[in-house]
Design a protein around this motif. Structure first.
Motif, PDB file in Angstrom:
ATOM      1  N   LYS A 278       0.829  -1.202   0.000  1.00  0.00           N
ATOM      2  CA  LYS A 278       0.000   0.000   0.000  1.00  0.00           C
ATOM      3  C   LYS A 278       0.864   1.253   0.000  1.00  0.00           C
ATOM      4  O   LYS A 278       0.538   2.247  -0.630  1.00  0.00           O
ATOM      5  N   GLY A 279       1.982   1.189   0.758  1.00  0.00           N
ATOM      6  CA  GLY A 279       2.842   2.351   0.915  1.00  0.00           C
ATOM      7  C   GLY A 279       3.856   2.491  -0.203  1.00  0.00           C
ATOM      8  O   GLY A 279       3.915   1.692  -1.147  1.00  0.00           O
ATOM      9  N   SER A 280       4.726   3.503  -0.048  1.00  0.00           N
ATOM     10  CA  SER A 280       5.577   3.961  -1.148  1.00  0.00           C
ATOM     11  C   SER A 280       6.885   3.208  -1.314  1.00  0.00           C
ATOM     12  O   SER A 280       7.746   3.682  -2.048  1.00  0.00           O
ATOM     13  N   ILE A 281       7.052   2.085  -0.661  1.00  0.00           N
ATOM     14  CA  ILE A 281       8.348   1.406  -0.778  1.00  0.00           C
ATOM     15  C   ILE A 281       8.399   0.420  -1.945  1.00  0.00           C
ATOM     16  O   ILE A 281       9.388  -0.292  -2.114  1.00  0.00           O
ATOM     17  N   ASN A 282       7.333   0.378  -2.775  1.00  0.00           N
ATOM     18  CA  ASN A 282       7.380  -0.480  -3.957  1.00  0.00           C
ATOM     19  C   ASN A 282       8.489  -0.034  -4.907  1.00  0.00           C
ATOM     20  O   ASN A 282       8.668   1.158  -5.146  1.00  0.00           O
ATOM     21  N   PRO A 283       9.221  -0.979  -5.507  1.00  0.00           N
ATOM     22  CA  PRO A 283      10.141  -0.628  -6.589  1.00  0.00           C
ATOM     23  C   PRO A 283       9.471  -0.926  -7.929  1.00  0.00           C
ATOM     24  O   PRO A 283       8.828  -1.961  -8.081  1.00  0.00           O
ATOM     25  N   ASN A 284       9.599  -0.042  -8.907  1.00  0.00           N
ATOM     26  CA  ASN A 284       9.072  -0.432 -10.215  1.00  0.00           C
ATOM     27  C   ASN A 284       9.986  -1.509 -10.810  1.00  0.00           C
ATOM     28  O   ASN A 284      11.110  -1.726 -10.355  1.00  0.00           O
ATOM     29  N   PHE A 285       9.479  -2.214 -11.828  1.00  0.00           N
ATOM     30  CA  PHE A 285      10.181  -3.402 -12.303  1.00  0.00           C
ATOM     31  C   PHE A 285      11.531  -3.059 -12.921  1.00  0.00           C
ATOM     32  O   PHE A 285      12.484  -3.836 -12.827  1.00  0.00           O
ATOM     33  N   ALA A 286      11.642  -1.892 -13.559  1.00  0.00           N
ATOM     34  CA  ALA A 286      12.930  -1.484 -14.122  1.00  0.00           C
ATOM     35  C   ALA A 286      13.981  -1.368 -13.017  1.00  0.00           C
ATOM     36  O   ALA A 286      15.141  -1.759 -13.200  1.00  0.00           O
ATOM     37  N   TYR A 287      13.582  -0.841 -11.857  1.00  0.00           N
ATOM     38  CA  TYR A 287      14.513  -0.709 -10.735  1.00  0.00           C
ATOM     39  C   TYR A 287      14.844  -2.080 -10.144  1.00  0.00           C
ATOM     40  O   TYR A 287      15.982  -2.336  -9.735  1.00  0.00           O
ATOM     41  N   THR A 288      13.851  -2.966 -10.107  1.00  0.00           N
ATOM     42  CA  THR A 288      14.105  -4.332  -9.643  1.00  0.00           C
ATOM     43  C   THR A 288      15.194  -4.981 -10.488  1.00  0.00           C
ATOM     44  O   THR A 288      16.168  -5.550  -9.971  1.00  0.00           O
ATOM     45  N   LYS A 289      15.041  -4.916 -11.794  1.00  0.00           N
ATOM     46  CA  LYS A 289      16.034  -5.529 -12.687  1.00  0.00           C
ATOM     47  C   LYS A 289      17.398  -4.877 -12.521  1.00  0.00           C
ATOM     48  O   LYS A 289      18.433  -5.572 -12.547  1.00  0.00           O
ATOM     49  N   SER A 290      17.421  -3.574 -12.335  1.00  0.00           N
ATOM     50  CA  SER A 290      18.696  -2.874 -12.187  1.00  0.00           C
ATOM     51  C   SER A 290      19.461  -3.388 -10.975  1.00  0.00           C
ATOM     52  O   SER A 290      20.686  -3.521 -11.010  1.00  0.00           O
ATOM     53  N   ASN A 291      18.751  -3.679  -9.896  1.00  0.00           N
ATOM     54  CA  ASN A 291      19.425  -4.181  -8.695  1.00  0.00           C
ATOM     55  C   ASN A 291      19.926  -5.610  -8.882  1.00  0.00           C
ATOM     56  O   ASN A 291      20.956  -5.989  -8.325  1.00  0.00           O
ATOM     57  N   VAL A 292      19.223  -6.404  -9.671  1.00  0.00           N
ATOM     58  CA  VAL A 292      19.731  -7.745  -9.995  1.00  0.00           C
ATOM     59  C   VAL A 292      21.049  -7.630 -10.753  1.00  0.00           C
ATOM     60  O   VAL A 292      22.032  -8.326 -10.446  1.00  0.00           O
ATOM     61  N   TYR A 293      21.092  -6.730 -11.742  1.00  0.00           N
ATOM     62  CA  TYR A 293      22.341  -6.524 -12.484  1.00  0.00           C
ATOM     63  C   TYR A 293      23.468  -6.092 -11.553  1.00  0.00           C
ATOM     64  O   TYR A 293      24.609  -6.547 -11.681  1.00  0.00           O
ATOM     65  N   ALA A 294      23.149  -5.199 -10.613  1.00  0.00           N
ATOM     66  CA  ALA A 294      24.179  -4.683  -9.713  1.00  0.00           C
ATOM     67  C   ALA A 294      24.789  -5.797  -8.873  1.00  0.00           C
ATOM     68  O   ALA A 294      26.003  -5.838  -8.653  1.00  0.00           O
TER      69      ALA A 294
END
Length: 576
Positions: A278-294
């Motif tokens: 419900k709150g603002s801590i969701n990551p959009n999917f592009a950011y999710t993928k970026s962290n996997v790459y990192a």
């Protein structure tokens, strides 16, 4: 006709492109106005080819590694062929490829004789982006419209002319326009320097040659990455990490990750992850993928370049509507916390795949905080900080560093002098906290304490922290780290422990204390060198009592190691 490329020339051009991206980054540091960019280093720079493939990234934030290409894709989808010399595009819409609203992306197309050769990019986290809470990172927003000004892909400059309407809209929707507009001007300077340096390379090597070499750089990176992946253990590994809550719903958020390495490809799936919050801590999917790459970039040859060729061997999936792939209009402003936990879930899986190579979880609690208010003359002030100075997890062969940013971060703390000179805040305490690192053969890094005294008549205080209920995990018998603590007015009758995600009004004289989560330990604490424990006691990183209880090491009243008593105590603890 296909161009042939020379590997020596390719390396020269590759390094020249990386140098150009670093020059862009230095430009931002030297010209930015805000503490979050100038001191905190929350920005990134990159160069792309004409097709929107990233060919070089500056030495800035690893989680931005895969964030810039989707934002540029959003621009290219929105404008198609309507791209001209002198244009500069802006985008901060998370649902059109950007990351979250405080991150404004700028893209400058680069032309040679009316032929598009590439793009320069700069992303910077703004001190404020409007919205209901100063700083733009409140956890308790429930839809993106509450989070601030949305800039869908648009032209900030059109054929060299500033779009003054957009500029005025930005100026009138943020609380500290001097800092925000100053930072945007720093980003503008950076993308222009990127254009200059790429054009110099075209002048030296020729247009068609540069196109061929940029393509070859991406293909070479892909080949090197695939070779590295092929050398990793083949198989499938799972891990679950947790976020305490989203600040609205008390339920914890589970991040399930499945990593499968098959030949020269990596498949990462987040099926089983909790629904979007419900709150603002969701990551959009592009950011999710970026962290996997990192994360994966940390585990392979560091000489391999960070570009779009690196992304190609990875397939990343997540169910629509789950926490790591939320759907519009889910709020995402405070998504940085989620990014860290995605990384830690990935590292947890890879610790199984690569035993002896992955350290324990870092600490820090992923703390983001902001103070905002008004001076007596009604001019707004905003202080935004991401308290990301570690600590690092222990192992596999060294103690976790105290006060060093996480493995996927290059950010820094804001100097106390800068905080106190620019805002009505006083930093009363800043230091390491003994006994906070997870015990292990290689101990976790110590958490840091920081105290802020409010000097204004009142201030809106926003807190985003975690790792209170779920501590940073240890590896191979190492103990978990210690929890995050947030305390208001400690040592007074008004003392209270604050929830990890919180929004409140503070009054003049109020004191906020944050104690970061300590990092996890690596290996059995009873295997730690007793003299290393003694040194920690002498440096006041551990108390004598903690050394005895966690490590079975006896330090006498004179501060000397009692080796015989230590051996006896360790034998006793081992037999339990």
């Amino acid at each position: 006709m296909m161009q042939t490329t020379d590997p020596v020339t390719r390396e020269i051009i590759k390094n020249a492109l990386m140098s150009a991206a670093d020059t862009m980054a230095l430009t931002v540091v030297r010209t930015a106005r805000s503490a979050v960019i100038k001191h905190g280093m929350d920005f990134s720079t990159a160069l792309f080819n004409a097709e929107g493939q990233q060919v070089a990234q500056g030495l800035t934030l690893p989680p931005h590694l895969g964030s810039m290409a989707p934002a540029l894709e959003g621009v290219m989808n929105a404008f198609g062929d309507d791209v001209k010399p002198g244009d500069i595009f802006a985008n901060n819409d998370p649902y059109e490829g950007a990351s979250h609203l405080p991150d404004i992306f700028l893209f400058k197309p680069i032309f040679v004789n009316d032929v598009l050769i590439g793009w320069s990019c700069c992303i910077g986290h703004q001190t404020d982006i409007g919205g209901r809470v100063a700083g733009g990172n409140a956890c308790d927003n429930t839809e993106i419209y509450q989070e601030g000004l949305i800039l869908p892909p648009l032209k900030l400059y059109e054929e060299g002319e500033l779009n003054r309407a957009v500029w005025r809209i930005l100026e009138k929707n943020v609380r500290v326009p001097d800092k925000v507009l100053g930072d945007v001007q720093a980003l503008l300077a950076a993308v222009r320097f990127g254009e200059r340096d790429l054009l110099r390379l075209v002048d030296e090597y020729g247009l068609e040659e540069m196109k061929s070499y940029m393509a070859d750089i991406l293909d070479t990176t892909e080949a090197l990455t695939r070779a590295e992946i092929s050398s990793l253990p083949q198989g499938e590994w799972n891990f679950v990490d947790h976020i305490d809550n989203d600040g609205i719903d008390p339920q914890s958020i589970d991040i399930h990750v499945n990593v499968r390495i098959d030949g020269d490809e990596v498949f990462v799936d987040f099926d089983g992850t909790s629904p979007q919050a419900k709150g603002s801590i969701n990551p959009n999917f592009a950011y999710t993928k970026s962290n996997v790459y990192a994360v994966m970039k940390c585990l392979i040859d560091p000489a391999i370049q960070s570009n779009s060729g690196f992304f190609r061997p990875f397939s990343i999936t997540a169910p629509e509507g789950c926490f790591v792939n939320p759907q519009h209009p889910a709020p995402v402003a405070a998504r940085g916390l989620a990014g860290f936990r995605i990384c830690q879930a990935m590292f947890g899986a890879m610790a199984q795949a690569l035993p002896g190579r992955v350290p324990a979880a870092w600490g820090g609690g992923e703390i983001g905080l902001s103070f905002g208010g008004y001076h007596p003359n009604r001019k707004a002030w905003v202080y935004l900080e991401f308290n990301n100075d570690g600590p690092r997890g222990g192992g596999p062969s060294i103690d976790g560093a105290d006060g060093l940013a996480s493995p996927v971060l290059n950010m820094a703390n804001t100097p106390i002098e800068s905080i106190e000179s620019d805002q009505p805040l006083l930093v009363e305490r800043f230091g390491l906290v003994p006994d906070t690192g997870g015990a292990g053969q290689f101990r976790g890094g110590l958490g840091i304490v920081r105290e802020f005294r409010v000097l204004a008549e009142e201030a809106t205080f926003q807190l985003r922290s975690d790792r209170t209920n779920f501590r940073p995990w240890g590896v191979d018998g190492g103990k978990d780290g210690t929890p995050t603590q947030n305390i208001l007015n400690p040592g007074t009758p008004e003392e209270q422990e604050l929830p990890g995600k919180h929004l409140m009004t503070l009054k003049k004289g109020d004191l906020y204390r944050v104690i970061q989560a300590g990092a996890g330990g690596y290996g059995s604490p009873l295997s730690r060198d007793p003299y290393a424990v003694l040194e920690d006691v002498q440096q006041e990183k551990l108390t004598r009592e903690y050394a005895r209880a966690e490590y079975g090491v006896v330090v006498d009243d004179a501060g000397e190691l009692d080796l015989l008593a230590t051996e006896q105590l360790r034998d006793e603890l081992t037999s339990r």
